[in-house]
Scaffold this motif. Structure first.
Motif, PDB file in Angstrom:
ATOM      1  N   GLN A 107      39.395 -67.709  25.133  1.00 16.58           N
ATOM      2  CA  GLN A 107      38.855 -68.039  26.450  1.00 16.58           C
ATOM      3  C   GLN A 107      37.779 -69.112  26.344  1.00 16.58           C
ATOM      4  OE1 GLN A 107      40.013 -67.014  29.423  1.00 16.58           O
ATOM      5  NE2 GLN A 107      38.568 -68.514  30.271  1.00 16.58           N
ATOM      6  N   ARG A 108      36.982 -69.068  25.300  1.00 17.75           N
ATOM      7  CA  ARG A 108      35.929 -70.075  25.126  1.00 17.75           C
ATOM      8  C   ARG A 108      36.540 -71.467  24.967  1.00 17.75           C
ATOM      9  NH1 ARG A 108      31.133 -72.090  22.675  1.00 17.75           N
ATOM     10  NH2 ARG A 108      29.391 -70.990  23.624  1.00 17.75           N
ATOM     11  N   PHE A 109      37.620 -71.562  24.206  1.00 17.45           N
ATOM     12  CA  PHE A 109      38.279 -72.864  24.036  1.00 17.45           C
ATOM     13  C   PHE A 109      38.892 -73.334  25.347  1.00 17.45           C
ATOM     14  CE2 PHE A 109      41.687 -75.751  23.115  1.00 17.45           C
ATOM     15  CZ  PHE A 109      41.186 -76.550  22.112  1.00 17.45           C
ATOM     16  N   LEU A 110      39.594 -72.448  26.039  1.00 17.20           N
ATOM     17  CA  LEU A 110      40.294 -72.844  27.261  1.00 17.20           C
ATOM     18  C   LEU A 110      39.334 -73.147  28.408  1.00 17.20           C
ATOM     19  CD1 LEU A 110      43.342 -70.401  27.189  1.00 17.20           C
ATOM     20  CD2 LEU A 110      43.231 -72.787  26.476  1.00 17.20           C
ATOM     21  N   THR A 111      38.170 -72.541  28.408  1.00 19.70           N
ATOM     22  CA  THR A 111      37.177 -72.855  29.436  1.00 19.70           C
ATOM     23  C   THR A 111      36.701 -74.290  29.291  1.00 19.70           C
ATOM     24  OG1 THR A 111      36.448 -70.554  29.564  1.00 19.70           O
ATOM     25  CG2 THR A 111      34.927 -72.210  30.390  1.00 19.70           C
ATOM     26  N   GLY A 140      52.842 -82.972  -0.041  1.00 23.67           N
ATOM     27  CA  GLY A 140      52.760 -83.838  -1.209  1.00 23.67           C
ATOM     28  C   GLY A 140      51.343 -84.074  -1.682  1.00 23.67           C
ATOM     29  N   GLY A 141      50.355 -83.464  -0.990  1.00 19.56           N
ATOM     30  CA  GLY A 141      48.958 -83.627  -1.368  1.00 19.56           C
ATOM     31  C   GLY A 141      48.273 -84.803  -0.722  1.00 19.56           C
ATOM     32  N   HIS A 142      48.985 -85.528   0.147  1.00 15.64           N
ATOM     33  CA  HIS A 142      48.410 -86.689   0.796  1.00 15.64           C
ATOM     34  C   HIS A 142      47.598 -86.271   2.024  1.00 15.64           C
ATOM     35  CE1 HIS A 142      50.685 -89.490  -1.652  1.00 15.64           C
ATOM     36  NE2 HIS A 142      51.755 -88.729  -1.456  1.00 15.64           N
ATOM     37  N   PRO A 143      46.503 -86.982   2.335  1.00 16.14           N
ATOM     38  CA  PRO A 143      45.727 -86.669   3.541  1.00 16.14           C
ATOM     39  C   PRO A 143      46.516 -87.032   4.791  1.00 16.14           C
ATOM     40  CG  PRO A 143      44.885 -88.655   2.492  1.00 16.14           C
ATOM     41  CD  PRO A 143      45.906 -88.090   1.552  1.00 16.14           C
ATOM     42  N   PHE A 144      46.370 -86.224   5.824  1.00 15.70           N
ATOM     43  CA  PHE A 144      47.012 -86.473   7.114  1.00 15.70           C
ATOM     44  C   PHE A 144      45.974 -86.214   8.196  1.00 15.70           C
ATOM     45  CE2 PHE A 144      49.217 -84.958  10.926  1.00 15.70           C
ATOM     46  CZ  PHE A 144      50.121 -85.995  11.139  1.00 15.70           C
ATOM     47  N   ALA A 145      45.669 -87.220   9.010  1.00 14.97           N
ATOM     48  CA  ALA A 145      44.633 -87.094  10.042  1.00 14.97           C
ATOM     49  C   ALA A 145      45.249 -87.258  11.426  1.00 14.97           C
ATOM     50  CB  ALA A 145      43.545 -88.141   9.833  1.00 14.97           C
ATOM     51  N   THR A 146      44.715 -86.512  12.389  1.00 17.25           N
ATOM     52  CA  THR A 146      45.171 -86.602  13.768  1.00 17.25           C
ATOM     53  C   THR A 146      44.004 -86.280  14.688  1.00 17.25           C
ATOM     54  OG1 THR A 146      46.844 -85.822  15.354  1.00 17.25           O
ATOM     55  CG2 THR A 146      45.881 -84.179  13.900  1.00 17.25           C
ATOM     56  N   LEU A 147      44.010 -86.850  15.892  1.00 15.47           N
ATOM     57  CA  LEU A 147      42.994 -86.499  16.874  1.00 15.47           C
ATOM     58  C   LEU A 147      43.343 -85.171  17.525  1.00 15.47           C
ATOM     59  CD1 LEU A 147      42.148 -89.818  18.773  1.00 15.47           C
ATOM     60  CD2 LEU A 147      40.628 -88.470  17.319  1.00 15.47           C
ATOM     61  N   THR A 148      42.338 -84.352  17.787  1.00 12.91           N
ATOM     62  CA  THR A 148      42.578 -83.066  18.418  1.00 12.91           C
ATOM     63  C   THR A 148      41.414 -82.704  19.326  1.00 12.91           C
ATOM     64  OG1 THR A 148      43.200 -80.753  18.001  1.00 12.91           O
ATOM     65  CG2 THR A 148      41.504 -81.687  16.590  1.00 12.91           C
ATOM     66  N   ASN A 149      41.694 -81.917  20.373  1.00 15.19           N
ATOM     67  CA  ASN A 149      40.613 -81.365  21.196  1.00 15.19           C
ATOM     68  C   ASN A 149      39.826 -80.371  20.351  1.00 15.19           C
ATOM     69  OD1 ASN A 149      42.973 -81.555  23.702  1.00 15.19           O
ATOM     70  ND2 ASN A 149      40.971 -82.501  23.964  1.00 15.19           N
ATOM     71  N   ILE A 150      38.520 -80.370  20.567  1.00 15.52           N
ATOM     72  CA  ILE A 150      37.663 -79.505  19.764  1.00 15.52           C
ATOM     73  C   ILE A 150      36.709 -78.747  20.669  1.00 15.52           C
ATOM     74  CG2 ILE A 150      35.697 -81.044  19.319  1.00 15.52           C
ATOM     75  CD1 ILE A 150      37.590 -79.222  16.563  1.00 15.52           C
ATOM     76  N   ALA A 151      36.396 -77.534  20.292  1.00 13.31           N
ATOM     77  CA  ALA A 151      35.366 -76.737  20.951  1.00 13.31           C
ATOM     78  C   ALA A 151      34.598 -76.027  19.848  1.00 13.31           C
ATOM     79  CB  ALA A 151      35.985 -75.741  21.927  1.00 13.31           C
ATOM     80  N   THR A 152      33.600 -75.269  20.215  1.00 18.94           N
ATOM     81  CA  THR A 152      32.875 -74.480  19.217  1.00 18.94           C
ATOM     82  C   THR A 152      32.776 -73.040  19.694  1.00 18.94           C
ATOM     83  OG1 THR A 152      30.736 -75.024  20.212  1.00 18.94           O
ATOM     84  CG2 THR A 152      31.482 -76.408  18.380  1.00 18.94           C
ATOM     85  N   ASP A 153      32.735 -72.119  18.739  1.00 18.19           N
ATOM     86  CA  ASP A 153      32.469 -70.732  19.081  1.00 18.19           C
ATOM     87  C   ASP A 153      30.971 -70.597  19.350  1.00 18.19           C
ATOM     88  OD1 ASP A 153      32.863 -68.089  19.610  1.00 18.19           O
ATOM     89  OD2 ASP A 153      33.449 -67.519  17.587  1.00 18.19           O
ATOM     90  N   SER A 154      30.553 -69.425  19.715  1.00 17.33           N
ATOM     91  CA  SER A 154      29.153 -69.207  20.073  1.00 17.33           C
ATOM     92  C   SER A 154      28.200 -69.565  18.943  1.00 17.33           C
ATOM     93  CB  SER A 154      28.936 -67.746  20.486  1.00 17.33           C
ATOM     94  OG  SER A 154      29.765 -67.407  21.573  1.00 17.33           O
ATOM     95  N   ASP A 155      28.641 -69.399  17.701  1.00 19.93           N
ATOM     96  CA  ASP A 155      27.777 -69.708  16.562  1.00 19.93           C
ATOM     97  C   ASP A 155      27.857 -71.171  16.141  1.00 19.93           C
ATOM     98  OD1 ASP A 155      30.281 -69.780  15.400  1.00 19.93           O
ATOM     99  OD2 ASP A 155      29.771 -68.488  13.711  1.00 19.93           O
ATOM    100  N   GLY A 156      28.756 -71.945  16.753  1.00 14.41           N
ATOM    101  CA  GLY A 156      28.910 -73.346  16.404  1.00 14.41           C
ATOM    102  C   GLY A 156      30.121 -73.647  15.549  1.00 14.41           C
ATOM    103  N   SER A 157      30.849 -72.624  15.106  1.00 18.99           N
ATOM    104  CA  SER A 157      32.043 -72.859  14.296  1.00 18.99           C
ATOM    105  C   SER A 157      33.076 -73.641  15.103  1.00 18.99           C
ATOM    106  CB  SER A 157      32.657 -71.531  13.839  1.00 18.99           C
ATOM    107  OG  SER A 157      31.784 -70.833  12.987  1.00 18.99           O
TER     108      SER A 157
END
Length: 271
Positions: free
Chosen positions: A143-147, A52-69
């Motif tokens: 593997q980077r995320f799961l490590t 519907g175009g409405h914002p939806f926010a949730t907490l999530t685990n985060i990691a970064t790739d080697s370049d920081g993405s």
């Protein structure tokens, strides 16, 4: 003003530029500080748009790739996974860095750890990035995320779960941030990226005591069996249970051979 904002097209820039500069206490715009915050956070608020175009926010685990993405794991059956598949424009807001021992915002040096999710955050600048999300099935990225997030391994084995990469288009930290200040150019570090798994095994094996000492002495973390979860040209990511920290090298590391000498320099710094 409200009507003008509502009338702007959907494909406008991700984060609206501010015509007036905002100068607040403790507002750190040093790109290295911003990358430290991005790399260190284990959690982020992920915002997507529902049908519907409405914002939806949730907490999530985060990691970064080697370049920081930024990388996150989600099911294609979850609402935010379905939202991102239908509209790949997303935003992530990261935990602030812990205050140093003097009670000042951010890290006292090039190193840092994340702050607990408690207390007043209105007085703290928060790093937010916006961009495009896409599934990334590269085994190295997985593997980077799961490590970093070992407890998510059971979810990652399910067929509907995928690692998503966010291509950063804009950032915000009190003021607008150019993506070039957040994402590294890895064209001279291909061998380091390729050797990451072997390097982490070495660091977590014969150098485990050194990692624990550096986490405590340089990042201000509690003593414990800290383990290395990622290495990139700028530094080393560490984890202890649900806690995370990051050590920044004194000089950029572009090859596997330069990793251990860089660790020795950090050890000298911690003396």
């Amino acid at each position: 003003m409200t009507a003008d904002i509502a009338a702007k097209p959907a494909d406008m820039p991700f984060i609206t530029p501010r015509a007036v500069a905002i100068d607040g206490p403790g507002l750190a715009m040093d790109p290295a500080h911003l990358r430290l915050n991005l790399r260190t956070s284990p959690l982020a608020a992920l915002a997507t748009r529902d049908p519907g175009g409405h914002p939806f926010a949730t907490l999530t685990n985060i990691a970064t790739d080697s370049d920081g993405s930024p990388l996150f794991l989600t099911s294609q059956l979850a609402l935010h996974g379905r939202n991102a598949a239908a509209n790949n424009r997303v935003s992530l807001s990261f935990q602030p860095l812990a205050r140093d021992r003097r009670g000042q915002p951010g890290a006292p040096s090039r190193h840092g750890r994340t702050a607990a999710l408690a207390g007043l955050v209105l007085a703290r600048a928060r790093l937010t990035v916006s961009g495009h999300a896409a599934i990334d099935d590269d085994p190295r990225v997985r593997q980077r995320f799961l490590t970093r997030h070992r407890k998510t391994a059971a979810f990652a084995q399910m067929q509907d779960f995928h690692i998503w990469r966010v291509t950063v288009a804009a950032g915000h930290y009190g003021l607008g941030i150019d993506p070039v200040d957040l994402i590294l150019d890895l064209r001279d570090a291909e061998t380091l990226v390729a050797a990451e798994s072997e390097l982490l095994a070495t660091l977590n094996g014969s150098h485990a005591a050194t990692l624990s000492r550096l986490a405590s002495r340089l990042a201000g973390a509690l003593p414990g069996a800290w383990r290395a979860t990622g290495i990139d040209p700028e530094g080393l990511d560490l984890a202890l249970g649900d806690e995370t920290a990051r050590l920044t090298f004194q000089q950029a590391v572009h090859s596997p051979e330069a990793a251990l000498p860089a660790l020795e320099l950090l050890l000298d710094e911690a003396m």
